[in-house]
Design a protein around this motif. Structure first.
Motif, mmCIF file in Angstrom:
data_model
loop_
_atom_site.group_PDB
_atom_site.id
_atom_site.type_symbol
_atom_site.label_atom_id
_atom_site.label_comp_id
_atom_site.label_asym_id
_atom_site.label_seq_id
_atom_site.Cartn_x
_atom_site.Cartn_y
_atom_site.Cartn_z
ATOM 1 N N THR B 31 0.834 -1.196 0.000
ATOM 2 C CA THR B 31 0.000 0.000 0.000
ATOM 3 C C THR B 31 0.871 1.249 0.000
ATOM 4 N N TRP B 34 2.421 1.698 -3.418
ATOM 5 C CA TRP B 34 1.418 2.169 -4.395
ATOM 6 C C TRP B 34 1.118 3.655 -4.193
ATOM 7 N N ILE B 77 -8.055 -0.330 -2.696
ATOM 8 C CA ILE B 77 -6.728 0.125 -2.305
ATOM 9 C C ILE B 77 -5.845 -1.106 -2.132
ATOM 10 N N TYR B 80 -5.775 -3.624 0.821
ATOM 11 C CA TYR B 80 -6.986 -3.469 1.639
ATOM 12 C C TYR B 80 -8.213 -3.726 0.780
ATOM 13 N N ILE B 100 -6.338 4.168 6.927
ATOM 14 C CA ILE B 100 -4.969 3.882 6.490
ATOM 15 C C ILE B 100 -4.112 5.130 6.686
#
Lengths: 594, 594
Positions: B31, B34, B77, B80, B100
């Motif tokens: 995450t 990204w 996401i 997630y 997050i």
């Protein structure tokens, strides 16, 4: 012989005369020559857009160009040493004030006029007016007036329909009056707000909604020191705005207040005379004294008419002395001045009857008399009488022209002679004023006389036709004038509808039916009425605030125009910056070489 | 360990951290990767304007870019799966709602902050605030608040000075009160109109006066179907405006009305309880019941506080459900909702005391208590207490960091840890609300308690300093936000001044001194009071109409900008047309050749 000189007189094969400049009979040759040269010199600078523009637009441009012929180094008009000029002075204005030019007017286009009339008023049928065609022939300002007249008439229909049963069934219950008055007040707010939207719709279609008044050239009557307009960068006369403000607030405003006071004073004298005449009649009671009863009204009516005329002259003089830069600002200030005075003259006596004498019978009677007689008189004096005179004159001219049998093009000659003698349309002011006063009669005392709206509707249906007749056949063709909205009239109508909230609440509070509900305490009654009035006023303002002035699709289009133009400016400036940079690097490169 | 990731983290030599994104402790590596890529990808598209912009402007741009990171083809996401995405959804919003990202905030610039503080509030001296510097550091919205606070304080001084002798010499003559009230009413109109001009002056200097809100990108909370904005031609979510209108008028408006009704109902219960406690005390008269006398007020105060909080949540939920496209529209609708409720809660009891109980002594007493306690409490709760807590926390963090002795740049690490824990400034709403309620206390019942203005002035002089302290030391640095004016608050203050005309006229009409002048007829008295009130209201509207909203030199400059941009658009289009023509003739030439 009179000389007619067309501004587009360039010996083309298909020559269409557009505008007539009437000179005085004894104008010297040198003056004629000079004027012709000045006009042609101006014309050569301009574009040739014959096919692109409507005839009305061409005439508007010619008028604009003529009005903006301004003196450069001439000290006087050639041949007329007494007609002085200074740099920046409008030539046309000096020519008119010195009596060299008698008038300038555009010619009718008989073919187009015939077509317009056919779709407009000659065939009696219930249909919408051809507003776009009217705009094409007469320009936006006049088309907007007819649009407003039509809209207003349709908007009055619900009020007329709801008002009728009150008359038919002689309803006198106060709750019904309250309902009628509340409906009226909310309705009048809504229709005025909706008109703004409709008007924006129309003028957007015509391309006049985003008229940037600030970019306009000054009106011909405007004078000042020659300088550079800080917005457009054009050379034109400048006049400091604080001086204008001083003139408005220190001279015009006190003068208007004085006139209003004087008008009220005259009204009080009239009521005193009424009482005196009534007393005399009751005491002696002869035939002679019963005639005397009418004397005060007649005298008052004559005095009011005289005061109106005098005041109108004074207002025009003051407003032009205030030296407004734009025609629209001049018009708005003039309208405001005249409006306030007319409002007082028309309604002060009704207010006196309603709130001082508290005689509702008399109020209803006066209201009906005033409304109906003014409507009938207006239609006769405004359109039918002039039309009849006009026709008689036309027959005379035709005979004369036929007797002449000249070599020149007789139809054009005849047309010029005919139209030259027609009356001049003085703008939409009087037409709007009539509607404004009508709106006053309908809304101010609507709960006393619910039938007023019905009369207004009836009148307006014929008014459309008689006004159309007037525009097409009675008056000289007016110069077309672009406009974005009905301007200060919107404000005037809105103010009237605010005042009518106050008067209607007061009238309902004074009615015997309402008073019967509060037999003990008059104080409670007044407090409740005041509270209701405040609530209605608040509702009005909230409504006016919540209804957007422009329909959404037009807001979007305007925003896009603004976005695109700002983007264009950005690109232009970036390009300029890039060129400067290139230039700099080129120069520095050369410097390195050497 | 927490990861701090700067949006400008590009390993430059002179790296200045601007914005902190705080992630949750357990965020997955994929995450993070990204998110970093998405942010950097966006950054590469942008310009590099480091030298050109102030730090606050850079932070604003980063915030804007972060908020406009929108999902393209991602369905969720990464890492997630429960955090769903759809095309056009704001990534930051989803990251925040899924927990997050914990927060995003800009860092203080300690050096610049020190300089600002020195010129602003640390040295106690009577001088103007450095508004331009405040704007440079905190942005236009906050600078405008401080500008308004200062202007408003100075504007209150004349009212305070005129009000003092009423208190000192115990003037009770009604004519003096009438003079005071009339002065107040006209003064409050004038100061609000003049503020508009001053505000236009400031924001013109800052370049935010002609913010074209329509051209802005939508706020992050805005959702809709992806489409093309018809004004700017950019791709963005669209939501039909009629749906929003329906939500506003069919859900929000009834809900607000219901809440208002409920609040009034609670107030009536409070007054009943008061009467009940008073009765109990008078009947038994023990020590115990005299304590009971305070119980209703305490309960009412607590209930009001709870209602205020609940209502605030509901208002925020409703306004965000209304789905406004622009942040400014969202703010205006939220402010309007909360404002009406707060107004009622604060002033309903005073209105009840004034116009139902008609107890002027009690009114004066309640007014003084409310005004003074709220002012003192506000300053303590708002600034001093948080500042004290903040310092204590700061000492603790310093000790911890010193104990850590890590290799990383400890000053930056310390700053981030410190500022991360600071409270978040929730916008200028509460500050304006405080001023708005103060204006209410000063103007609504000014003729009963002329001393209110003096207290307000005293309070505001210290308020400037405590608010400045709050901005600089208590809260996280807020993101700078451009704005053209104080927005809906102008309308709110103007409405308050209209309401105060009504209340003051009513209060004067109710005073025993005025009643003594009309011993026989209360009706006449009321009618005169109503007439005066209408005249004052009319005067207010005429004044507001006659004073232009923008100073002349700014009107001229704006008109010039518009003129130039329209001219640029014209030239651009003419160039385009010419190129098209050339292209066409080239094509037709070729066709002839073949």
């Amino acid at each position: 012989m009179k000389v007619t000189l067309s501004a587009l007189d360039t010996y083309e094969s298909s020559f269409t005369p557009l505008v007539v400049i009437e000179l005085a009979q004894d104008v010297k040759e040198e003056t004629k020559e000079w004027l012709k040269n000045r006009i042609i010199a101006k014309k050569k600078d301009g574009d040739n857009n014959d096919d692109f523009l409507t005839m009305a637009e061409c005439q508007f441009i010619i008028k604009h160009e003529l009005e903006n012929l301004r003196a450069k180094d001439e000290k006087m008009i050639p041949g007329y040493p007494q007609a002085k000029l200074y740099p920046g002075k409008s030539l046309l204005r000096r020519l008119l004030t010195s009596g060299i030019v008698i008038q300038v007017f555009p010619l009718h286009d008989n073919e187009a006029l015939k077509k317009l009339e056919d779709t407009w008023y000659t065939r009696l049928a219930l249909k919408y007016q051809p507003i776009d065609n009217i705009r094409g022939y007469f320009g936006e300002t006049i088309a907007l007036y007819f649009g407003f007249l039509e809209y207003f008439t349709f908007a009055l229909i619900p009020m007329a329909v709801i008002g009728l049963p009150y008359y038919l069934f002689v309803w006198e219950d106060y709750d019904k009056y309250v309902i009628f008055a509340s409906f009226n007040l909310i309705w009048s707010t809504v229709i005025l707000e909706v008109w703004k939207r409709g008007c924006a719709n129309m003028t957007y279609r015509w391309g006049t909604l985003v008229m940037k008044r600030q970019f306009e050239e000054p009106r011909p009557g405007f004078h000042g020191v020659l300088g550079v307009n800080s917005i457009t960068g054009r050379e034109e006369p400048l006049y400091p705005s604080y001086k204008r403000q001083l003139r408005i607030y220190l001279v015009s405003l006190p003068f208007v207040c004085l006139c209003l006071y004087f008008s009220l004073y005259v009204m009080m004298i009239y009521f005193d005379m009424e009482i005196w005449a009534l007393g005399l009649h009751e005491n002696s009671g002869s035939e002679w004294t019963s005639v005397l009863l009418y004397v005060p009204s007649i005298i008052y009516a004559i005095v009011i008419e005289i005061m109106n005329r005098l005041y109108r002259y004074a207002a025009e003089f003051l407003t032009s002395w205030e030296n407004h830069r734009l025609e629209s600002a001049y018009q708005n200030h003039l309208i405001l001045k005249v409006l306030v005075f007319n409002f007082l003259n028309c309604f002060a006596s009704l207010f006196y009857i309603a709130f001082v004498l508290k005689d509702m019978k008399l109020l209803r009677q006066s209201l009906a008399t005033l409304l109906i007689t003014s409507q009938i008189l207006n239609q006769i004096v405004e359109s039918l009488l002039p039309y009849w005179l006009q026709r008689k004159h036309g027959v005379r001219v035709k005979r004369k022209v036929q007797a002449l049998k000249a070599d020149i093009d007789t139809t054009l000659y005849e047309q010029v002679i005919l139209e030259k003698e027609m009356g001049t349309y003085m703008g939409t002011f009087d037409d709007y004023l009539e509607l404004f006063l009508q709106f006053g009669y309908v809304s101010l005392f609507s709960c006393v006389y619910p039938l007023a709206a019905a009369f207004a509707v009836l009148n307006n249906f014929t008014e459309v036709n008689s006004d159309a007749l007037k525009m097409c056949r009675v008056f000289k063709r007016p110069f077309s004038e672009p406009s974005a909205s009905i301007g200060v009239w919107q404000l005037a109508f809105e103010t009237m509808s605010v005042i009518s909230v106050v008067t209607n609440c007061a009238l309902i509070g004074m009615s015997p039916q309402v008073n019967a509900v509060f037999p003990e305490s008059k104080t409670d009654l007044i407090l409740i009425v005041v509270a209701v009035e405040h609530a209605l006023l608040a509702l009005k303002f909230i409504l006016a605030f919540a209804i957007p002035d422009k329909p959404r699709h037009i807001q979007v289009k305007l925003a896009r125009l603004e976005f695109e133009s700002l983007e264009a400016l950005k690109q232009q400036q970036m390009k300029l910056a890039a060129e400067n940079l290139k230039e700099e690097s080129r120069v520095s490169g050369k410097e390195k070489e050497t």
